[in-house]
Design a protein around this motif. Structure first.
Motif, PDB file in Angstrom:
ATOM      1  N   UNK A   1       0.813  -1.215   0.000  1.00 45.94           N
ATOM      2  CA  UNK A   1       0.000   0.000   0.000  1.00 45.94           C
ATOM      3  C   UNK A   1       0.847   1.267   0.000  1.00 45.94           C
ATOM      4  N   UNK A   2       2.126   1.129   0.332  1.00 46.93           N
ATOM      5  CA  UNK A   2       3.011   2.297   0.389  1.00 46.93           C
ATOM      6  C   UNK A   2       3.772   2.514  -0.916  1.00 46.93           C
ATOM      7  N   UNK A   3       3.581   1.617  -1.874  1.00 45.61           N
ATOM      8  CA  UNK A   3       4.319   1.693  -3.133  1.00 45.61           C
ATOM      9  C   UNK A   3       3.452   2.279  -4.242  1.00 45.61           C
ATOM     10  N   UNK A   4       4.102   2.951  -5.172  1.00 42.29           N
ATOM     11  CA  UNK A   4       3.424   3.434  -6.368  1.00 42.29           C
ATOM     12  C   UNK A   4       3.475   2.325  -7.417  1.00 42.29           C
ATOM     13  N   UNK A   5       2.335   1.706  -7.664  1.00 36.62           N
ATOM     14  CA  UNK A   5       2.269   0.571  -8.586  1.00 36.62           C
ATOM     15  C   UNK A   5       1.554   0.935  -9.884  1.00 36.62           C
ATOM     16  N   UNK A   6       1.623   2.204 -10.256  1.00 39.28           N
ATOM     17  CA  UNK A   6       1.004   2.640 -11.508  1.00 39.28           C
ATOM     18  C   UNK A   6       2.059   2.631 -12.619  1.00 39.28           C
ATOM     19  N   UNK A   7       1.606   2.889 -13.834  1.00 37.64           N
ATOM     20  CA  UNK A   7       2.515   2.918 -14.975  1.00 37.64           C
ATOM     21  C   UNK A   7       2.737   1.533 -15.556  1.00 37.64           C
ATOM     22  N   UNK A   8       3.623   1.425 -16.549  1.00 38.40           N
ATOM     23  CA  UNK A   8       3.909   0.125 -17.177  1.00 38.40           C
ATOM     24  C   UNK A   8       4.618  -0.782 -16.171  1.00 38.40           C
ATOM     25  N   UNK A   9       4.033  -1.908 -15.844  1.00 36.28           N
ATOM     26  CA  UNK A   9       4.533  -2.690 -14.717  1.00 36.28           C
ATOM     27  C   UNK A   9       4.554  -4.182 -15.002  1.00 36.28           C
ATOM     28  N   UNK A  10       5.564  -4.834 -14.448  1.00 37.28           N
ATOM     29  CA  UNK A  10       5.633  -6.283 -14.441  1.00 37.28           C
ATOM     30  C   UNK A  10       5.619  -6.757 -13.005  1.00 37.28           C
ATOM     31  N   UNK A  11       4.648  -7.588 -12.659  1.00 31.96           N
ATOM     32  CA  UNK A  11       4.511  -8.128 -11.311  1.00 31.96           C
ATOM     33  C   UNK A  11       5.152  -9.512 -11.284  1.00 31.96           C
ATOM     34  N   UNK A  12       6.149  -9.711 -10.425  1.00 27.46           N
ATOM     35  CA  UNK A  12       6.924 -10.948 -10.395  1.00 27.46           C
ATOM     36  C   UNK A  12       6.532 -11.767  -9.167  1.00 27.46           C
ATOM     37  N   UNK A  13       6.081 -12.992  -9.410  1.00 29.96           N
ATOM     38  CA  UNK A  13       5.606 -13.878  -8.341  1.00 29.96           C
ATOM     39  C   UNK A  13       6.439 -15.155  -8.331  1.00 29.96           C
ATOM     40  N   UNK A  14       6.882 -15.567  -7.149  1.00 30.08           N
ATOM     41  CA  UNK A  14       7.626 -16.814  -7.008  1.00 30.08           C
ATOM     42  C   UNK A  14       6.792 -17.875  -6.322  1.00 30.08           C
ATOM     43  N   UNK A  15       7.379 -19.046  -6.134  1.00 32.98           N
ATOM     44  CA  UNK A  15       6.668 -20.145  -5.484  1.00 32.98           C
ATOM     45  C   UNK A  15       6.607 -19.916  -3.982  1.00 32.98           C
ATOM     46  N   UNK A  16       5.707 -20.641  -3.320  1.00 30.81           N
ATOM     47  CA  UNK A  16       5.578 -20.508  -1.870  1.00 30.81           C
ATOM     48  C   UNK A  16       6.862 -20.923  -1.159  1.00 30.81           C
ATOM     49  N   UNK A  17       7.458 -22.018  -1.599  1.00 27.98           N
ATOM     50  CA  UNK A  17       8.629 -22.544  -0.909  1.00 27.98           C
ATOM     51  C   UNK A  17       9.892 -21.738  -1.150  1.00 27.98           C
ATOM     52  N   UNK A  18      10.195 -21.473  -2.423  1.00 23.49           N
ATOM     53  CA  UNK A  18      11.470 -20.845  -2.768  1.00 23.49           C
ATOM     54  C   UNK A  18      11.368 -19.352  -3.030  1.00 23.49           C
ATOM     55  N   UNK A  19      10.188 -18.868  -3.309  1.00 21.48           N
ATOM     56  CA  UNK A  19      10.039 -17.456  -3.637  1.00 21.48           C
ATOM     57  C   UNK A  19      10.668 -17.143  -4.986  1.00 21.48           C
ATOM     58  N   UNK A  20      10.989 -15.890  -5.192  1.00 22.51           N
ATOM     59  CA  UNK A  20      11.611 -15.450  -6.436  1.00 22.51           C
ATOM     60  C   UNK A  20      13.118 -15.698  -6.345  1.00 22.51           C
ATOM     61  N   UNK A  21      13.707 -16.238  -7.403  1.00 27.03           N
ATOM     62  CA  UNK A  21      15.133 -16.553  -7.387  1.00 27.03           C
ATOM     63  C   UNK A  21      15.968 -15.269  -7.297  1.00 27.03           C
ATOM     64  N   UNK A  22      17.206 -15.425  -6.835  1.00 25.74           N
ATOM     65  CA  UNK A  22      18.063 -14.268  -6.547  1.00 25.74           C
ATOM     66  C   UNK A  22      18.278 -13.371  -7.764  1.00 25.74           C
ATOM     67  N   UNK A  23      18.629 -13.959  -8.908  1.00 21.56           N
ATOM     68  CA  UNK A  23      18.920 -13.151 -10.092  1.00 21.56           C
ATOM     69  C   UNK A  23      17.697 -12.375 -10.559  1.00 21.56           C
ATOM     70  N   UNK A  24      16.535 -13.027 -10.515  1.00 22.57           N
ATOM     71  CA  UNK A  24      15.306 -12.350 -10.930  1.00 22.57           C
ATOM     72  C   UNK A  24      14.995 -11.207  -9.967  1.00 22.57           C
ATOM     73  N   UNK A  25      15.155 -11.478  -8.672  1.00 20.02           N
ATOM     74  CA  UNK A  25      14.871 -10.451  -7.664  1.00 20.02           C
ATOM     75  C   UNK A  25      15.799  -9.244  -7.836  1.00 20.02           C
TER      76      UNK A  25
END
Length: 248
Positions: free
Chosen positions: A186-210
């Motif tokens: 809620x504190x972030x500006x999420x407007x504009x051209x955006x890519x939302x990156x989602x990882x798995x429950x166990x491992x989350x988003x990998x380091x390089x992608x993050x």
């Protein structure tokens, strides 16, 4: 109920014809050490399509096979054809909207992928991007779980997620990564051209992608467990993007 193995192709001739007829093959499994002429021909066709190839034991192929006549090759055919990332950007331009994409890292559960595609369609997402490795493809279960959304929401499969992100940044997109250690969404500006990156429950988003993301966003947690199902997390964050776009 459709069986996942409806998309299984066994035997050298059947697999070769599937490639040559232009069918989309998600994964090819080949008997380890088998390099005779027909198999080399199949591998050449797989290379043309940039299909993921795995060399496995005879026991593994026999375990997968339904006919017992795999002849050292088994292929998984996608239930739906994949789109190109450019198709998604074109769709956003056609609608006169800033691009809104969802990128998935380490999502291997077909029910999660199907549910995310369903949510993406309702949230006005222009496309979903998945990697070739360590990710589920467009299987029959994904199609069924998407409840028809797969007919309308393009899904692209890319060889390298970070490289794709770098290319999309040149198109003006910026990326927000779902992470428990991030700033409250809620504190972030999420407007504009955006890519939302989602990882798995166990491992989350990998380091390089993050590391290639511009921001990390967390979902407020008030309960006793420390994570949400990946498809639920994707839905919560996607609709925060929708909310902010409507308020902008």
């Amino acid at each position: 109920m459709r069986n996942e193995n409806e998309n299984l192709i066994e035997g050298r001739n059947a697999v070769l014809e599937a490639f040559r007829s232009g069918k989309t093959i998600d994964k090819l499994m080949v008997l380890d050490g088998c390099q005779d002429g027909p198999v080399r021909t199949i591998l050449r066709e797989a290379k043309k399509q940039d299909t993921l190839v795995q060399f496995v034991s005879k026991e593994r192929l026999t375990q997968i096979s339904e006919t017992g006549k795999h002849q050292g090759v088994v292929a998984y055919m996608a239930a739906y054809a994949y789109a190109e990332v450019e198709d998604m950007l074109a769709l956003a331009r056609e609608k006169g909207e800033d691009p809104f994409l969802i990128l998935l890292d380490n999502i291997e559960d077909p029910h999660n992928l199907g549910a995310i595609i369903r949510t993406a369609n309702q949230a006005g997402v222009h496309g979903v991007i998945i990697p070739k490795r360590r990710a589920v493809g467009l299987t029959a279960t994904v199609a069924r779980t998407s409840a028809g959304a797969l007919n309308y929401t393009p899904v692209a499969k890319v060889t390298n997620l970070t490289r794709t992100m770098e290319e999309l940044k040149k198109e003006g997109l910026w990326f927000v990564c779902a992470d428990m250690g991030g700033e409250q969404m809620y504190r972030l500006n999420l407007t504009g051209p955006i890519g939302l990156v989602i990882g798995s429950e166990g491992e989350g988003v990998s380091r390089l992608v993050k590391e290639n993301c511009d921001l990390t966003a967390s979902i407020p947690m008030k309960g006793d467990i420390d994570s949400l199902n990946a498809s639920v997390a994707a839905g919560v964050l996607a609709y925060e993007v929708v909310r902010q776009r409507l308020m902008a």
